[in-house]
Design a protein around this motif. Structure first.
Motif, PDB file in Angstrom:
ATOM      1  N   MET A   1       0.841  -1.181   0.000  1.00  0.00           N
ATOM      2  CA  MET A   1       0.000   0.000   0.000  1.00  0.00           C
ATOM      3  C   MET A   1       0.886   1.244   0.000  1.00  0.00           C
ATOM      4  SD  MET A   1      -3.062   1.180   2.560  1.00  0.00           S
ATOM      5  CE  MET A   1      -4.354   0.386   1.644  1.00  0.00           C
ATOM      6  N   ARG A   2       0.451   2.246  -0.692  1.00  0.00           N
ATOM      7  CA  ARG A   2       1.198   3.503  -0.752  1.00  0.00           C
ATOM      8  C   ARG A   2       1.051   4.287   0.544  1.00  0.00           C
ATOM      9  NH1 ARG A   2      -1.931   4.721  -5.798  1.00  0.00           N
ATOM     10  NH2 ARG A   2      -2.056   2.546  -6.264  1.00  0.00           N
ATOM     11  N   ILE A   3       1.794   5.371   0.647  1.00  0.00           N
ATOM     12  CA  ILE A   3       1.766   6.211   1.846  1.00  0.00           C
ATOM     13  C   ILE A   3       0.361   6.765   2.058  1.00  0.00           C
ATOM     14  CG2 ILE A   3       2.597   8.369   2.840  1.00  0.00           C
ATOM     15  CD1 ILE A   3       5.275   7.821   1.563  1.00  0.00           C
ATOM     16  N   ILE A   4      -0.067   6.733   3.310  1.00  0.00           N
ATOM     17  CA  ILE A   4      -1.358   7.286   3.696  1.00  0.00           C
ATOM     18  C   ILE A   4      -1.133   8.665   4.286  1.00  0.00           C
ATOM     19  CG2 ILE A   4      -3.358   7.017   5.215  1.00  0.00           C
ATOM     20  CD1 ILE A   4      -2.847   3.977   5.090  1.00  0.00           C
ATOM     21  N   GLU A   5      -1.860   9.658   3.764  1.00  0.00           N
ATOM     22  CA  GLU A   5      -1.769  11.025   4.277  1.00  0.00           C
ATOM     23  C   GLU A   5      -2.831  11.219   5.347  1.00  0.00           C
ATOM     24  OE1 GLU A   5      -1.486  14.147   1.380  1.00  0.00           O
ATOM     25  OE2 GLU A   5      -0.290  12.896   0.044  1.00  0.00           O
ATOM     26  N   ILE A   6      -2.420  11.800   6.480  1.00  0.00           N
ATOM     27  CA  ILE A   6      -3.307  11.984   7.615  1.00  0.00           C
ATOM     28  C   ILE A   6      -3.158  13.393   8.173  1.00  0.00           C
ATOM     29  CG2 ILE A   6      -1.612  11.100   9.282  1.00  0.00           C
ATOM     30  CD1 ILE A   6      -4.011   9.725  10.715  1.00  0.00           C
ATOM     31  N   CYS A   7      -4.243  13.912   8.717  1.00  0.00           N
ATOM     32  CA  CYS A   7      -4.248  15.224   9.358  1.00  0.00           C
ATOM     33  C   CYS A   7      -4.931  15.060  10.715  1.00  0.00           C
ATOM     34  CB  CYS A   7      -5.016  16.223   8.493  1.00  0.00           C
ATOM     35  SG  CYS A   7      -5.163  17.881   9.212  1.00  0.00           S
ATOM     36  N   ASN A  26       5.009   5.233  11.929  1.00  0.00           N
ATOM     37  CA  ASN A  26       4.311   4.140  11.252  1.00  0.00           C
ATOM     38  C   ASN A  26       4.168   4.385   9.752  1.00  0.00           C
ATOM     39  OD1 ASN A  26       3.118   1.901  13.132  1.00  0.00           O
ATOM     40  ND2 ASN A  26       3.092   3.798  14.304  1.00  0.00           N
ATOM     41  N   GLY A  27       4.908   5.352   9.226  1.00  0.00           N
ATOM     42  CA  GLY A  27       4.959   5.547   7.783  1.00  0.00           C
ATOM     43  C   GLY A  27       3.878   6.426   7.182  1.00  0.00           C
ATOM     44  N   PHE A  28       3.094   7.106   8.016  1.00  0.00           N
ATOM     45  CA  PHE A  28       2.087   8.027   7.498  1.00  0.00           C
ATOM     46  C   PHE A  28       2.751   9.347   7.133  1.00  0.00           C
ATOM     47  CE2 PHE A  28      -0.363   5.060   9.945  1.00  0.00           C
ATOM     48  CZ  PHE A  28      -1.635   5.049   9.411  1.00  0.00           C
ATOM     49  N   LEU A  29       2.171  10.056   6.186  1.00  0.00           N
ATOM     50  CA  LEU A  29       2.598  11.406   5.858  1.00  0.00           C
ATOM     51  C   LEU A  29       1.612  12.351   6.534  1.00  0.00           C
ATOM     52  CD1 LEU A  29       4.353  13.413   4.312  1.00  0.00           C
ATOM     53  CD2 LEU A  29       2.873  13.074   2.336  1.00  0.00           C
ATOM     54  N   MET A  63     -11.667   9.423  11.539  1.00  0.00           N
ATOM     55  CA  MET A  63     -11.574   8.507  12.676  1.00  0.00           C
ATOM     56  C   MET A  63     -11.138   9.263  13.924  1.00  0.00           C
ATOM     57  SD  MET A  63      -8.021   6.344  12.046  1.00  0.00           S
ATOM     58  CE  MET A  63      -8.543   5.688  10.483  1.00  0.00           C
ATOM     59  N   SER A  64     -11.365   8.646  15.069  1.00  0.00           N
ATOM     60  CA  SER A  64     -10.964   9.242  16.342  1.00  0.00           C
ATOM     61  C   SER A  64      -9.483   8.964  16.616  1.00  0.00           C
ATOM     62  CB  SER A  64     -11.799   8.656  17.475  1.00  0.00           C
ATOM     63  OG  SER A  64     -11.428   7.316  17.713  1.00  0.00           O
ATOM     64  N   GLY A  65      -8.946   9.685  17.565  1.00  0.00           N
ATOM     65  CA  GLY A  65      -7.566   9.446  17.982  1.00  0.00           C
ATOM     66  C   GLY A  65      -7.382   8.054  18.554  1.00  0.00           C
ATOM     67  N   ASP A  66      -8.373   7.594  19.337  1.00  0.00           N
ATOM     68  CA  ASP A  66      -8.297   6.244  19.896  1.00  0.00           C
ATOM     69  C   ASP A  66      -8.276   5.182  18.804  1.00  0.00           C
ATOM     70  OD1 ASP A  66      -8.243   7.216  22.490  1.00  0.00           O
ATOM     71  OD2 ASP A  66     -10.397   6.935  22.809  1.00  0.00           O
ATOM     72  N   ASP A  67      -9.115   5.373  17.777  1.00  0.00           N
ATOM     73  CA  ASP A  67      -9.114   4.423  16.654  1.00  0.00           C
ATOM     74  C   ASP A  67      -7.757   4.410  15.978  1.00  0.00           C
ATOM     75  OD1 ASP A  67     -11.731   3.618  17.029  1.00  0.00           O
ATOM     76  OD2 ASP A  67     -12.542   4.978  15.505  1.00  0.00           O
ATOM     77  N   PHE A  68      -7.174   5.592  15.763  1.00  0.00           N
ATOM     78  CA  PHE A  68      -5.876   5.673  15.103  1.00  0.00           C
ATOM     79  C   PHE A  68      -4.814   4.926  15.907  1.00  0.00           C
ATOM     80  CE2 PHE A  68      -1.771   7.771  14.440  1.00  0.00           C
ATOM     81  CZ  PHE A  68      -1.569   7.409  13.120  1.00  0.00           C
ATOM     82  N   ILE A  69      -4.796   5.144  17.209  1.00  0.00           N
ATOM     83  CA  ILE A  69      -3.819   4.448  18.060  1.00  0.00           C
ATOM     84  C   ILE A  69      -4.013   2.938  17.961  1.00  0.00           C
ATOM     85  CG2 ILE A  69      -3.135   4.041  20.456  1.00  0.00           C
ATOM     86  CD1 ILE A  69      -3.732   7.072  20.926  1.00  0.00           C
ATOM     87  N   THR A  70      -5.247   2.497  18.022  1.00  0.00           N
ATOM     88  CA  THR A  70      -5.537   1.061  17.897  1.00  0.00           C
ATOM     89  C   THR A  70      -5.039   0.523  16.567  1.00  0.00           C
ATOM     90  OG1 THR A  70      -7.464   1.214  19.343  1.00  0.00           O
ATOM     91  CG2 THR A  70      -7.374  -0.674  17.841  1.00  0.00           C
ATOM     92  N   TYR A  71      -5.292   1.251  15.483  1.00  0.00           N
ATOM     93  CA  TYR A  71      -4.887   0.791  14.157  1.00  0.00           C
ATOM     94  C   TYR A  71      -3.372   0.719  14.011  1.00  0.00           C
ATOM     95  CZ  TYR A  71      -9.774   1.516  12.897  1.00  0.00           C
ATOM     96  OH  TYR A  71     -11.139   1.479  12.846  1.00  0.00           O
ATOM     97  N   GLY A  75      -2.954  -2.863  13.185  1.00  0.00           N
ATOM     98  CA  GLY A  75      -3.045  -2.837  11.733  1.00  0.00           C
ATOM     99  C   GLY A  75      -4.357  -2.225  11.289  1.00  0.00           C
ATOM    100  N   ILE A  76      -4.326  -1.580  10.159  1.00  0.00           N
ATOM    101  CA  ILE A  76      -5.534  -0.955   9.623  1.00  0.00           C
ATOM    102  C   ILE A  76      -6.434  -2.049   9.074  1.00  0.00           C
ATOM    103  CG2 ILE A  76      -6.440   0.642   7.889  1.00  0.00           C
ATOM    104  CD1 ILE A  76      -3.762   2.134   8.078  1.00  0.00           C
ATOM    105  N   PRO A  77      -7.698  -2.083   9.490  1.00  0.00           N
ATOM    106  CA  PRO A  77      -8.619  -3.122   8.998  1.00  0.00           C
ATOM    107  C   PRO A  77      -8.779  -3.058   7.477  1.00  0.00           C
ATOM    108  CG  PRO A  77      -9.575  -1.934  10.853  1.00  0.00           C
ATOM    109  CD  PRO A  77      -8.335  -1.188  10.439  1.00  0.00           C
ATOM    110  N   GLN A  78      -8.962  -4.198   6.875  1.00  0.00           N
ATOM    111  CA  GLN A  78      -9.085  -4.279   5.426  1.00  0.00           C
ATOM    112  C   GLN A  78     -10.166  -3.359   4.847  1.00  0.00           C
ATOM    113  OE1 GLN A  78      -6.742  -5.949   3.590  1.00  0.00           O
ATOM    114  NE2 GLN A  78      -7.638  -4.770   1.927  1.00  0.00           N
TER     115      GLN A  78
END
Length: 93
Positions: A1-7, A26-29, A63-71, A75-78
């Motif tokens: 998977m390519r880089i995921i951009e997050i804000c 974790n490789g996010f931009l 998504m919430s901050g808690d979800d992001f930490i969990t992922y 791992g990010i769910p399919q």
């Protein structure tokens, strides 16, 4: 998977730094603003309405901050990976 951009929006300075560092390690931009290439908007309790509106308009995954930490731990769910890929493909048209 390519880089995921997050804000991140709606977090205090300390929370944002923790999330930002976690994302980068974790490789996010990480972006400071909602951009045309953004994939994920991570929102806290004080999320900015303009960022939310822009993200919703562009079909960005929210998504919430808690979800992001969990992922980052499990791992990010399919289904979310699939949604990010669909978002990428829709922007190539």
């Amino acid at each position: 998977m390519r880089i995921i951009e997050i804000c991140f929006t709606g977090f205090d300075t300390a929370e944002r730094k923790i999330l930002w560092d976690l994302a980068e390690s974790n490789g996010f931009l990480v972006r400071k603003e909602v951009t045309k290439n953004l994939h994920v908007l991570c929102v806290g309790d004080n999320a900015g309405p303009k960022k939310l509106e822009a993200a919703i308009k562009d079909g960005v995954i929210i998504m919430s901050g808690d979800d992001f930490i969990t992922y980052t731990k499990t791992g990010i769910p399919q289904p979310i990976k699939d949604a990010i890929e669909q978002l990428r493909l829709s922007r190539q048209v």
